[in-house]
Design an enzyme around this catalytic site. Structure first.
Site, mmCIF file in Angstrom:
data_model
loop_
_atom_site.group_PDB
_atom_site.id
_atom_site.type_symbol
_atom_site.label_atom_id
_atom_site.label_comp_id
_atom_site.label_asym_id
_atom_site.label_seq_id
_atom_site.Cartn_x
_atom_site.Cartn_y
_atom_site.Cartn_z
ATOM 1 N N CYS A 1 0.277 3.850 2.769
ATOM 2 C CA CYS A 1 0.761 3.315 4.055
ATOM 3 C C CYS A 1 2.246 3.630 4.224
ATOM 4 C CB CYS A 1 0.562 1.801 4.136
ATOM 5 S SG CYS A 1 -1.162 1.296 4.039
ATOM 6 N N CYS B 1 0.833 -1.204 0.000
ATOM 7 C CA CYS B 1 0.000 0.000 0.000
ATOM 8 C C CYS B 1 0.872 1.259 0.000
ATOM 9 C CB CYS B 1 -0.905 -0.069 1.239
ATOM 10 S SG CYS B 1 -1.596 1.496 1.763
#
Length: 117
Positions: free
Chosen positions: A43, A40
């Site tokens: 993230c 991600c």
């Protein structure tokens, strides 16, 4: 695992997660849990900011969980998007921020951390 003030603690097993959750229940400290994934992008972008917040709010416990590593925990807390930040006090969900929203994250931590102090 003692003395992690000012750090983000990685939980890599369900046992480690449960131990931290129990510790959080006992300490009554605000816990901020970052549900993330290695693949991600947002993230990865928010991770250094979360580390800064951990230093800024040493009286708050910061945890990071990989949703692929701990699928059952992510499902248990109904995490559907990454990153999702859950705010717990004494094991109860008090707030949630979905997405890499730096200011929203800082404000939410400040609001709940102040209420706990």
């Amino acid at each position: 695992m003692a003395g992690e003030d000012g750090q983000v603690i990685g939980c890599h097993t369900v046992e480690a997660w449960k131990e931290q959750l129990e510790r959080g229940n006992e300490s009554k400290k605000l816990m901020v849990i970052d549900f993330a994934a290695s693949w991600c992008g947002p993230c990865r972008v928010i991770a250094p900011f979360l580390a800064e917040l951990a230093k800024e709010f040493p009286h708050v416990t910061f945890l990071k969980l990989d949703v692929d590593e701990l699928k059952s925990v992510a499902e248990e807390w109904a995490v559907e998007a990454m990153p999702t930040f859950l705010f717990l006090k004494e094991g109860k969900l008090v707030d949630k921020v979905v997405g890499a929203k730096k200011e929203k994250l800082r404000q939410t931590i400040a609001m709940h951390a102040t209420a706990a102090a």
